[in-house]
Design a protein around this motif. Structure first.
Motif, PDB file in Angstrom:
ATOM      1  N   SER A 188       0.817  -1.223   0.000  1.00 60.42           N
ATOM      2  CA  SER A 188       0.000   0.000   0.000  1.00 60.42           C
ATOM      3  C   SER A 188       0.849   1.271   0.000  1.00 60.42           C
ATOM      4  O   SER A 188       0.342   2.356  -0.277  1.00 60.42           O
ATOM      5  N   THR A 189       2.148   1.148   0.291  1.00 61.43           N
ATOM      6  CA  THR A 189       3.019   2.320   0.260  1.00 61.43           C
ATOM      7  C   THR A 189       3.350   2.748  -1.174  1.00 61.43           C
ATOM      8  O   THR A 189       3.828   3.859  -1.389  1.00 61.43           O
ATOM      9  N   ASN A 190       3.125   1.850  -2.138  1.00 58.79           N
ATOM     10  CA  ASN A 190       3.435   2.112  -3.559  1.00 58.79           C
ATOM     11  C   ASN A 190       4.914   2.404  -3.792  1.00 58.79           C
ATOM     12  O   ASN A 190       5.279   3.095  -4.748  1.00 58.79           O
ATOM     13  N   ASP A 213      10.941   1.470  -6.201  1.00 60.48           N
ATOM     14  CA  ASP A 213      10.720   2.595  -7.093  1.00 60.48           C
ATOM     15  C   ASP A 213      11.571   3.748  -6.558  1.00 60.48           C
ATOM     16  O   ASP A 213      11.196   4.425  -5.597  1.00 60.48           O
ATOM     17  N   ARG A 216      10.030   7.338  -6.096  1.00 59.46           N
ATOM     18  CA  ARG A 216       9.150   7.447  -4.923  1.00 59.46           C
ATOM     19  C   ARG A 216       9.956   7.326  -3.624  1.00 59.46           C
ATOM     20  O   ARG A 216       9.656   7.991  -2.634  1.00 59.46           O
TER      21      ARG A 216
END
Length: 231
Positions: A188-190, A213, A216
């Motif tokens: 959910s943190t992506n 990522d 991010r």
């Protein structure tokens, strides 16, 4: 004005690095052997002395490279230890840093010249001076940072699975997390990118590999993410 400087007692400044590593199973600490007394073996943190022409960050990075051959790793100033008799040889103030590396990535880079050795955090030997206090403070800071920031990725290989990530955080916090809850909250943190590759050799089905990522990661590193799921 100069007389005030000349009247002061000179004090040495040491830089000590608490180097944490993760080998896929355990959180470990890198130490070097020190023979303080005859027929006695004491272990020490990686450390050295501040030079007159250096800043603290520059000195810490230089010393770390000289002792281990490691560069471009996570290195953060922890605390300054300045008890009057912490070093019985000479009045010394120590600025402590903690570093995070993946053990397997750097096995061949760490020099044998200083008899460096990885120790499990559950089986630490006798440590020099107040180095145990430094380690205890560093693990608390690591846990705090890992709770709020995605700092744990510094201890992982470039590609990793969710089970590997969970094992890392269980090692950091010395606890266990619920598998489904951990996976759900981490995703959910992506911050992760799922690859089409699967980990080989560990199970018939295999687990998907992920990478961080980086865009991010850099954007959110200083954000408070409530990163670690509950158990």
């Amino acid at each position: 004005m100069l007389e005030q400087y000349q009247a002061q007692v000179k004090c040495l400044v040491a830089l000590d690095s608490i180097i944490f590593g993760f080998d896929g199973d355990e959180l470990k600490l890198l130490l070097v052997k020190r023979g303080i007394e005859e027929n006695d073996v004491t272990w020490s943190l990686m450390g050295g002395w501040l030079r007159p022409d250096e800043g603290l960050e520059e000195s810490a990075a230089r010393i770390l490279f000289q002792l281990t051959g490691l560069t471009n790793i996570y290195l953060e100033q922890l605390y300054t230890f300045g008890a009057p008799y912490r070093d019985p040889v000479e009045r010394t103030v120590a600025v402590a840093y903690f570093a995070l590396i993946n053990v397997n990535d750097y096995k061949e880079k760490i020099s044998d010249s200083y008899e460096a050795q990885w120790f499990s955090m559950h089986e630490l030997p006798n440590l020099l001076f107040d180095h145990r206090a430094m380690v205890d403070m560093a693990i608390q800071q690591l846990r705090y940072k890992a709770t709020q920031h995605p700092i744990g990725f510094e201890l992982l290989p470039e590609k990793f699975t969710i089970p590997q990530l969970q094992k890392l955080y269980e090692a950091i916090f010395d606890t266990t997390f619920d598998k489904r809850n951990f996976s759900r909250k981490i995703l959910s943190t992506n911050l992760l990118i799922k690859l089409d590759e699967k980990q080989k050799g560990f199970s018939k089905k295999g687990a998907y590999l992920y990478i961080v990522d980086n865009t991010r990661y850099k954007q959110q590193f200083n954000s408070f993410l409530n990163f670690i799921p509950g158990s």
